[in-house]
Write a protein that holds these residues in place. Structure first.
Motif, PDB file in Angstrom:
ATOM      1  N   THR A  28       0.819  -1.216   0.000  1.00  0.00           N
ATOM      2  CA  THR A  28       0.000   0.000   0.000  1.00  0.00           C
ATOM      3  C   THR A  28       0.851   1.265   0.000  1.00  0.00           C
ATOM      4  OG1 THR A  28      -0.154  -0.138   2.408  1.00  0.00           O
ATOM      5  CG2 THR A  28      -1.957  -1.100   1.136  1.00  0.00           C
ATOM      6  N   ALA A  29       2.154   1.118   0.164  1.00  0.00           N
ATOM      7  CA  ALA A  29       3.042   2.287   0.092  1.00  0.00           C
ATOM      8  C   ALA A  29       3.351   2.686  -1.355  1.00  0.00           C
ATOM      9  CB  ALA A  29       4.344   2.003   0.835  1.00  0.00           C
ATOM     10  N   PHE A  30       3.037   1.820  -2.307  1.00  0.00           N
ATOM     11  CA  PHE A  30       3.254   2.178  -3.708  1.00  0.00           C
ATOM     12  C   PHE A  30       2.393   3.375  -4.072  1.00  0.00           C
ATOM     13  CE2 PHE A  30       6.152  -0.934  -4.389  1.00  0.00           C
ATOM     14  CZ  PHE A  30       5.720  -2.225  -4.642  1.00  0.00           C
ATOM     15  N   GLY A  41      13.610  -6.896 -29.645  1.00  0.00           N
ATOM     16  CA  GLY A  41      14.943  -6.385 -29.906  1.00  0.00           C
ATOM     17  C   GLY A  41      15.231  -5.024 -29.303  1.00  0.00           C
ATOM     18  N   LYS A  42      14.270  -4.503 -28.547  1.00  0.00           N
ATOM     19  CA  LYS A  42      14.443  -3.187 -27.930  1.00  0.00           C
ATOM     20  C   LYS A  42      14.275  -3.292 -26.417  1.00  0.00           C
ATOM     21  CE  LYS A  42      14.596  -0.884 -31.859  1.00  0.00           C
ATOM     22  NZ  LYS A  42      15.819  -0.130 -32.301  1.00  0.00           N
ATOM     23  N   GLY A  43      14.780  -2.282 -25.714  1.00  0.00           N
ATOM     24  CA  GLY A  43      14.511  -2.210 -24.289  1.00  0.00           C
ATOM     25  C   GLY A  43      13.139  -1.602 -24.042  1.00  0.00           C
ATOM     26  N   PRO A  44      12.591  -1.801 -22.839  1.00  0.00           N
ATOM     27  CA  PRO A  44      11.289  -1.196 -22.506  1.00  0.00           C
ATOM     28  C   PRO A  44      11.369   0.323 -22.552  1.00  0.00           C
ATOM     29  CG  PRO A  44      11.916  -2.877 -20.904  1.00  0.00           C
ATOM     30  CD  PRO A  44      13.125  -2.626 -21.752  1.00  0.00           C
ATOM     31  N   ALA A  45      10.257   0.943 -22.917  1.00  0.00           N
ATOM     32  CA  ALA A  45      10.159   2.403 -22.963  1.00  0.00           C
ATOM     33  C   ALA A  45       8.901   2.830 -22.210  1.00  0.00           C
ATOM     34  CB  ALA A  45      10.108   2.900 -24.397  1.00  0.00           C
ATOM     35  N   LEU A  46       9.018   3.905 -21.453  1.00  0.00           N
ATOM     36  CA  LEU A  46       7.875   4.401 -20.678  1.00  0.00           C
ATOM     37  C   LEU A  46       6.740   4.801 -21.615  1.00  0.00           C
ATOM     38  CD1 LEU A  46       6.727   5.247 -17.911  1.00  0.00           C
ATOM     39  CD2 LEU A  46       7.737   7.505 -18.308  1.00  0.00           C
ATOM     40  N   LEU A  47       5.547   4.280 -21.303  1.00  0.00           N
ATOM     41  CA  LEU A  47       4.376   4.525 -22.143  1.00  0.00           C
ATOM     42  C   LEU A  47       3.447   5.553 -21.492  1.00  0.00           C
ATOM     43  CD1 LEU A  47       2.805   3.527 -24.676  1.00  0.00           C
ATOM     44  CD2 LEU A  47       1.761   1.799 -23.192  1.00  0.00           C
ATOM     45  N   ILE A  48       3.094   5.307 -20.249  1.00  0.00           N
ATOM     46  CA  ILE A  48       2.154   6.158 -19.529  1.00  0.00           C
ATOM     47  C   ILE A  48       2.269   5.805 -18.053  1.00  0.00           C
ATOM     48  CG2 ILE A  48       0.281   4.474 -19.865  1.00  0.00           C
ATOM     49  CD1 ILE A  48      -1.708   6.780 -20.025  1.00  0.00           C
ATOM     50  N   ALA A  49       1.950   6.771 -17.179  1.00  0.00           N
ATOM     51  CA  ALA A  49       2.057   6.524 -15.742  1.00  0.00           C
ATOM     52  C   ALA A  49       0.933   7.239 -15.008  1.00  0.00           C
ATOM     53  CB  ALA A  49       3.413   6.977 -15.208  1.00  0.00           C
ATOM     54  N   ILE A  50       0.611   6.744 -13.802  1.00  0.00           N
ATOM     55  CA  ILE A  50      -0.473   7.324 -13.021  1.00  0.00           C
ATOM     56  C   ILE A  50      -0.088   7.381 -11.560  1.00  0.00           C
ATOM     57  CG2 ILE A  50      -1.702   5.165 -12.504  1.00  0.00           C
ATOM     58  CD1 ILE A  50      -4.335   6.681 -13.186  1.00  0.00           C
ATOM     59  N   ARG A  51      -0.622   8.368 -10.858  1.00  0.00           N
ATOM     60  CA  ARG A  51      -0.512   8.450  -9.406  1.00  0.00           C
ATOM     61  C   ARG A  51      -1.876   8.082  -8.810  1.00  0.00           C
ATOM     62  NH1 ARG A  51       3.717  11.802  -7.600  1.00  0.00           N
ATOM     63  NH2 ARG A  51       5.309  11.821  -9.217  1.00  0.00           N
ATOM     64  N   PRO A  52      -1.917   7.654  -7.558  1.00  0.00           N
ATOM     65  CA  PRO A  52      -3.185   7.166  -6.997  1.00  0.00           C
ATOM     66  C   PRO A  52      -4.199   8.255  -6.654  1.00  0.00           C
ATOM     67  CG  PRO A  52      -1.426   7.003  -5.382  1.00  0.00           C
ATOM     68  CD  PRO A  52      -0.783   7.407  -6.667  1.00  0.00           C
ATOM     69  N   ASP A  53      -3.863   9.516  -6.891  1.00  0.00           N
ATOM     70  CA  ASP A  53      -4.840  10.562  -6.592  1.00  0.00           C
ATOM     71  C   ASP A  53      -5.852  10.753  -7.738  1.00  0.00           C
ATOM     72  OD1 ASP A  53      -2.712  13.441  -7.363  1.00  0.00           O
ATOM     73  OD2 ASP A  53      -2.769  11.419  -8.181  1.00  0.00           O
ATOM     74  N   PHE A  89       4.694  -4.070 -19.724  1.00  0.00           N
ATOM     75  CA  PHE A  89       4.998  -4.297 -18.321  1.00  0.00           C
ATOM     76  C   PHE A  89       4.353  -3.210 -17.470  1.00  0.00           C
ATOM     77  CE2 PHE A  89       8.158  -7.587 -18.599  1.00  0.00           C
ATOM     78  CZ  PHE A  89       8.768  -7.404 -19.828  1.00  0.00           C
ATOM     79  N   CYS A  90       3.684  -3.617 -16.411  1.00  0.00           N
ATOM     80  CA  CYS A  90       3.292  -2.649 -15.402  1.00  0.00           C
ATOM     81  C   CYS A  90       4.395  -2.605 -14.345  1.00  0.00           C
ATOM     82  CB  CYS A  90       1.952  -2.993 -14.771  1.00  0.00           C
ATOM     83  SG  CYS A  90       1.908  -4.558 -13.874  1.00  0.00           S
ATOM     84  N   ALA A  91       4.405  -1.549 -13.566  1.00  0.00           N
ATOM     85  CA  ALA A  91       5.412  -1.402 -12.526  1.00  0.00           C
ATOM     86  C   ALA A  91       4.850  -0.517 -11.424  1.00  0.00           C
ATOM     87  CB  ALA A  91       6.708  -0.811 -13.093  1.00  0.00           C
ATOM     88  N   ALA A  92       5.540  -0.511 -10.300  1.00  0.00           N
ATOM     89  CA  ALA A  92       5.113   0.314  -9.174  1.00  0.00           C
ATOM     90  C   ALA A  92       6.327   0.697  -8.352  1.00  0.00           C
ATOM     91  CB  ALA A  92       4.099  -0.451  -8.313  1.00  0.00           C
ATOM     92  N   SER A  93       6.209   1.857  -7.694  1.00  0.00           N
ATOM     93  CA  SER A  93       7.255   2.252  -6.756  1.00  0.00           C
ATOM     94  C   SER A  93       6.627   3.020  -5.612  1.00  0.00           C
ATOM     95  CB  SER A  93       8.341   3.078  -7.433  1.00  0.00           C
ATOM     96  OG  SER A  93       7.853   4.360  -7.755  1.00  0.00           O
ATOM     97  N   LYS A  94       7.396   3.127  -4.522  1.00  0.00           N
ATOM     98  CA  LYS A  94       6.855   3.780  -3.327  1.00  0.00           C
ATOM     99  C   LYS A  94       6.776   5.284  -3.503  1.00  0.00           C
ATOM    100  CE  LYS A  94       8.581   0.186  -0.286  1.00  0.00           C
ATOM    101  NZ  LYS A  94       9.477  -0.153   0.833  1.00  0.00           N
ATOM    102  N   ARG A  95       7.688   5.808  -4.282  1.00  0.00           N
ATOM    103  CA  ARG A  95       7.652   7.239  -4.622  1.00  0.00           C
ATOM    104  C   ARG A  95       8.234   7.343  -6.003  1.00  0.00           C
ATOM    105  NH1 ARG A  95      10.407   7.939   0.089  1.00  0.00           N
ATOM    106  NH2 ARG A  95      12.298   8.537  -1.014  1.00  0.00           N
ATOM    107  N   ALA A  96       7.759   8.292  -6.747  1.00  0.00           N
ATOM    108  CA  ALA A  96       8.395   8.534  -8.035  1.00  0.00           C
ATOM    109  C   ALA A  96       9.863   8.818  -7.750  1.00  0.00           C
ATOM    110  CB  ALA A  96       7.753   9.725  -8.723  1.00  0.00           C
ATOM    111  N   GLY A  97      10.733   8.043  -8.368  1.00  0.00           N
ATOM    112  CA  GLY A  97      12.145   8.202  -8.087  1.00  0.00           C
ATOM    113  C   GLY A  97      12.733   7.033  -7.349  1.00  0.00           C
ATOM    114  N   ASN A  98      11.892   6.217  -6.725  1.00  0.00           N
ATOM    115  CA  ASN A  98      12.409   5.027  -6.071  1.00  0.00           C
ATOM    116  C   ASN A  98      12.505   3.873  -7.056  1.00  0.00           C
ATOM    117  OD1 ASN A  98      12.855   6.148  -3.616  1.00  0.00           O
ATOM    118  ND2 ASN A  98      11.517   4.780  -2.483  1.00  0.00           N
ATOM    119  N   GLY A 103       5.854  -5.982 -13.032  1.00  0.00           N
ATOM    120  CA  GLY A 103       5.028  -7.164 -13.208  1.00  0.00           C
ATOM    121  C   GLY A 103       5.687  -8.117 -14.185  1.00  0.00           C
ATOM    122  N   GLY A 104       5.060  -9.269 -14.405  1.00  0.00           N
ATOM    123  CA  GLY A 104       5.650 -10.316 -15.212  1.00  0.00           C
ATOM    124  C   GLY A 104       5.586 -10.101 -16.715  1.00  0.00           C
ATOM    125  N   GLY A 105       4.826  -9.109 -17.168  1.00  0.00           N
ATOM    126  CA  GLY A 105       4.758  -8.814 -18.591  1.00  0.00           C
ATOM    127  C   GLY A 105       3.592  -9.482 -19.289  1.00  0.00           C
TER     128      GLY A 105
END
Lengths: 112, 113
Positions: A28-30, A41-53, A89-98, A103-105
């Motif tokens: 719940t700290a995410f 053949g490419k690395g992952p690239a940021l697509l879109i992101a959201i905050r819980p507010d 891939f989805c992902a999560a962090s405790k703060r932007a910057g951490n 996820g498994g993809g």
């Protein structure tokens, strides 16, 4: 221990369909939830992101829906195209910057 | 265009060999990361570095070490390669927080035989 669970592992849709990829988290700290797109053949690239507010965020044909009480978030791709075929891939962090926990993809194929 | 460059796209090594995977970024980023990517397991963090000569273990550091002698270069070392280290290895970099965008390299597919 996988803190971010992603489903399905693979998905096939027809062109114009709306694929939905789901992720569930435990910590719940995410408070930062990005999605990455990876072409072969490419690395992952940021697509879109959201905050819980917010409960939803749109960028072009890509939408994130967020349900804080259920600890779930999902990616919707409107009017999907063959060029959207990729691994997501989805992902999560405790703060932007951490550190990100991924996820498994999901391998998406959009058929013409 | 910013870049993270991994020196090899494909590598085949023998069990027991010492393996070096090199990563260079041209963005003057402080933070660098090594992940491995396996089907169904997503991206798992092996090691990361906040700055030159600084390193921290990630989730799966066993069997790996790292080196960061210069800001732009982060090396992953497999001291004695084993078949269970056959995987795709991805390097990434990022500016110090609060910036959070990771830039990934194209990956190195390592096969240990």
């Amino acid at each position: 221990q996988q803190q971010v669970k992603q489903s399905p592992q693979s998905l096939i849709v027809q062109k114009g369909g709306i694929p939905i990829i789901n992720c569930a988290y435990e910590n719940t700290a995410f408070d930062y939830f990005p999605w990455y797109q990876q072409f072969p053949g490419k690395g992952p690239a940021l697509l879109i992101a959201i905050r819980p507010d917010v409960s939803e965020k749109k960028e072009g044909r890509f939408t994130i829906s967020f349900n804080k009480s259920a600890k779930q978030f999902s990616l919707h791709i409107m009017d999907s195209q063959p060029g959207d075929s990729a691994t997501y891939f989805c992902a999560a962090s405790k703060r932007a910057g951490n550190m990100l926990t991924f996820g498994g993809g999901t391998r998406l194929m959009v058929k013409p | 265009d910013v870049k993270v460059t991994q020196s090899s796209r494909y590598l085949v090594k023998r069990t027991g060999e010492k393996v070096f995977l090199e990563c260079v970024q041209d963005m003057d980023h402080e933070n660098m990361f090594w992940y491995r990517q396996d089907p169904g397991l997503g991206l798992r963090l092996i090691y990361f570095s906040y700055d030159v000569k600084m390193k921290e273990k990630g989730d799966i550091p066993e069997g790996y070490s790292v080196s960061r002698e210069k800001k732009e270069r982060f090396s992953l070392i497999l001291e004695s390669a084993s078949t269970n280290q056959t995987s795709m290895y991805l390097c990434a970099s990022r500016r110090q927080p609060p910036n959070y965008g990771y830039t990934f390299g194209s990956g190195t597919r390592l096969t240990v035989v």
